[in-house]
Enzyme design. Structure first.
Site, PDB file in Angstrom:
ATOM      1  N   ARG A  58       0.803  -1.225   0.000  1.00 18.79           N
ATOM      2  CA  ARG A  58       0.000   0.000   0.000  1.00 18.79           C
ATOM      3  C   ARG A  58       0.837   1.277   0.000  1.00 18.79           C
ATOM      4  O   ARG A  58       0.659   2.152  -0.845  1.00 18.79           O
ATOM      5  CB  ARG A  58      -0.908   0.058   1.241  1.00 18.79           C
ATOM      6  CG  ARG A  58      -2.194  -0.690   1.109  1.00 18.79           C
ATOM      7  CD  ARG A  58      -2.538  -1.292   2.448  1.00 18.79           C
ATOM      8  NE  ARG A  58      -1.656  -2.424   2.615  1.00 18.79           N
ATOM      9  CZ  ARG A  58      -1.995  -3.665   2.301  1.00 18.79           C
ATOM     10  NH1 ARG A  58      -3.216  -3.906   1.891  1.00 18.79           N
ATOM     11  NH2 ARG A  58      -1.153  -4.660   2.421  1.00 18.79           N
ATOM     12  N   THR A  59       1.759   1.384   0.962  1.00 21.71           N
ATOM     13  CA  THR A  59       2.486   2.646   1.132  1.00 21.71           C
ATOM     14  C   THR A  59       3.393   2.893  -0.078  1.00 21.71           C
ATOM     15  O   THR A  59       3.380   3.976  -0.663  1.00 21.71           O
ATOM     16  CB  THR A  59       3.315   2.604   2.442  1.00 21.71           C
ATOM     17  OG1 THR A  59       2.458   2.131   3.480  1.00 21.71           O
ATOM     18  CG2 THR A  59       3.852   3.961   2.801  1.00 21.71           C
ATOM     19  N   LYS A  86      27.473  -4.460  -1.509  1.00 22.82           N
ATOM     20  CA  LYS A  86      28.948  -4.447  -1.471  1.00 22.82           C
ATOM     21  C   LYS A  86      29.477  -3.865  -0.168  1.00 22.82           C
ATOM     22  O   LYS A  86      30.666  -3.614  -0.030  1.00 22.82           O
ATOM     23  CB  LYS A  86      29.475  -3.622  -2.658  1.00 22.82           C
ATOM     24  CG  LYS A  86      29.160  -4.259  -3.994  1.00 22.82           C
ATOM     25  CD  LYS A  86      29.803  -3.499  -5.154  1.00 22.82           C
ATOM     26  CE  LYS A  86      28.912  -2.396  -5.657  1.00 22.82           C
ATOM     27  NZ  LYS A  86      29.429  -1.723  -6.855  1.00 22.82           N
ATOM     28  N   ARG A 108      11.021   3.708   4.344  1.00 22.19           N
ATOM     29  CA  ARG A 108      10.491   2.721   5.300  1.00 22.19           C
ATOM     30  C   ARG A 108      11.672   1.895   5.795  1.00 22.19           C
ATOM     31  O   ARG A 108      12.481   1.419   4.994  1.00 22.19           O
ATOM     32  CB  ARG A 108       9.455   1.807   4.647  1.00 22.19           C
ATOM     33  CG  ARG A 108       9.129   0.630   5.571  1.00 22.19           C
ATOM     34  CD  ARG A 108       7.949  -0.164   5.131  1.00 22.19           C
ATOM     35  NE  ARG A 108       6.710   0.581   5.314  1.00 22.19           N
ATOM     36  CZ  ARG A 108       5.512   0.021   5.199  1.00 22.19           C
ATOM     37  NH1 ARG A 108       5.399  -1.260   4.923  1.00 22.19           N
ATOM     38  NH2 ARG A 108       4.432   0.751   5.350  1.00 22.19           N
ATOM     39  N   HIS A 136       3.866   5.694  11.722  1.00 24.10           N
ATOM     40  CA  HIS A 136       3.497   5.553  10.314  1.00 24.10           C
ATOM     41  C   HIS A 136       2.554   6.721  10.008  1.00 24.10           C
ATOM     42  O   HIS A 136       1.345   6.549   9.882  1.00 24.10           O
ATOM     43  CB  HIS A 136       2.807   4.206  10.095  1.00 24.10           C
ATOM     44  CG  HIS A 136       2.673   3.796   8.661  1.00 24.10           C
ATOM     45  ND1 HIS A 136       2.879   4.654   7.595  1.00 24.10           N
ATOM     46  CD2 HIS A 136       2.330   2.601   8.097  1.00 24.10           C
ATOM     47  CE1 HIS A 136       2.674   4.004   6.455  1.00 24.10           C
ATOM     48  NE2 HIS A 136       2.353   2.769   6.728  1.00 24.10           N
TER      49      HIS A 136
HETATM   50  N1   CP Z   1      -0.622  -0.087   5.778  1.00 27.04           N
HETATM   51  C1   CP Z   1       0.613  -0.378   5.313  1.00 27.04           C
HETATM   52  O1   CP Z   1       1.614   0.236   5.699  1.00 27.04           O
HETATM   53  O2   CP Z   1       0.628  -1.364   4.371  1.00 27.04           O
HETATM   54  P1   CP Z   1       1.926  -1.787   3.534  1.00 27.04           P
HETATM   55  O3   CP Z   1       2.866  -2.483   4.504  1.00 27.04           O
HETATM   56  O4   CP Z   1       1.412  -2.723   2.478  1.00 27.04           O
HETATM   57  O5   CP Z   1       2.540  -0.547   2.998  1.00 27.04           O
END
Ligand code: CP
Length: 311
Positions: A58-59, A86, A108, A136
């Site tokens: 999603r993100t 490396k 992320r 998040h």
């Molecule tokens: N909600 C969410 O962060 O989903 P993903 O891990 O698929 O990005």
């Protein structure tokens, strides 16, 4: 009105900034449908790099779609195809990417605080796409926008966050923001999945019995059981968890008619939520995903315009 260079957490966003982001997201939701040609060339010469050191659907995809809809140049970094293989360090990787004159870095990472560390080292604007169990922020903004677009007032809104709160960055961002917006929070789950610092937080109610809270709440925010983050057997038996905390038809029938079922995804069907509840009329799970693109377009515009004004 918007002065932030980075989006690192809901923790450091004001109520005004949350509303500015939701308004921008709403604008983009309309423009995506009615005037895609107006936005298609908006940020043609701008560069976004999506650095995902952890899996995501999603993100990562909604950022990529949002960036492309705005006309940006988009690069998706893959650690396994990079010089990190490396032995290049994270710091050197970030500084190398930043030296290529990029505008936006979305990160992320499994390590809490990584986007904050990155923001201190780069000229680009950093967006936190989820860091460990810390925050998040864009997921929370999407969720707030989904509630707000339905005309629901946050003041006095009764929100239950159910499940694996201990390992959830989403829960922390939701709690931070919803409390700022005036909502009341009940955390529901097994005692070993509710962290002590959140239990002690002012204004938080805790319950270990989902059936006790169902009739009173307006939003049922279900969290994924994060098997990949469990270093010990927090939940010995999935069937037992579903029996005690899983949302099924019988439990949903105990809730208010206008209750919303929310989940950040990905869902574990028949672990925290029954198959048929995912698509029930009370569920807005796919609406959350749909709003994700527009909200992220709005945030990108706010950050990019702020960079232009600062130049
Ligand atoms: N909600 C969410 O962060 O989903 P993903 O891990 O698929 O990005």
């Amino acid at each position: 009105m918007w002065t932030k260079k980075h989006v690192l957490g809901i923790n450091d966003m004001s109520v005004e900034e949350i509303y500015i982001a939701m308004e921008k997201g709403k604008e983009y939701l309309k423009m995506i449908m009615k005037k895609p040609e107006v936005i298609a060339n908006k940020f043609l010469d701008r560069v976004a790099v999506n650095l995902f050191f952890e899996v995501s659907t999603r993100t990562r995809m909604s950022f990529e779609i949002a960036e492309k809809k705005l006309g940006m140049n988009v690069l998706n970094y893959s650690a396994k195809n990079s010089s990190m293989v490396k032995g290049e360090s994270f710091v050197d990787t970030i500084q190398t990417i930043d030296a290529m004159d990029v505008d936006i870095i979305v990160i992320r990472h499994v390590e809490p605080g990584t986007p904050i560390k990155a923001a201190e080292m780069v000229q680009a604007s950093v967006i936190n796409g989820g860091d460990g169990a810390r925050e998040h922020p864009t997921q929370a903004l999407v969720d707030f926008m989904t509630i707000w677009l339905r005309g629901i007032d946050f003041k006095g809104l009764n929100v239950a966050i159910v499940g694996d709160i201990l390992h959830s960055r989403v829960a922390r961002s939701e709690i931070n923001g919803l409390q700022k917006l005036g909502a009341m929070i009940t955390l529901v789950g097994p005692p070993n999945l509710i962290p002590a610092d959140l239990m002690a937080k002012k204004g938080i109610t805790v319950s270990n019995n989902i059936d006790e809270v169902l009739a009173e709440i307006d939003i049922l925010y279900i969290l994924r059981i994060q098997k990949e983050r469990m270093v010990q057997a927090f939940i010995p038996d999935k069937e037992e968890y579903f029996k005690r905390y899983g949302i099924d038809r019988k439990r949903l029938e105990k809730t208010k008619d206008n209750l919303l079922v929310m989940h950040p995804g990905p869902v574990n069907r028949n672990v925290e939520i029954a198959d048929d509840i995912v698509t029930d009329k009370k569920s807005v799970i796919l609406e959350q995903v749909r709003n994700g693109v527009a909200m992220r377009m709005g945030l990108l515009e706010l950050l990019l315009n702020n960079r232009t004004e600062g130049e």
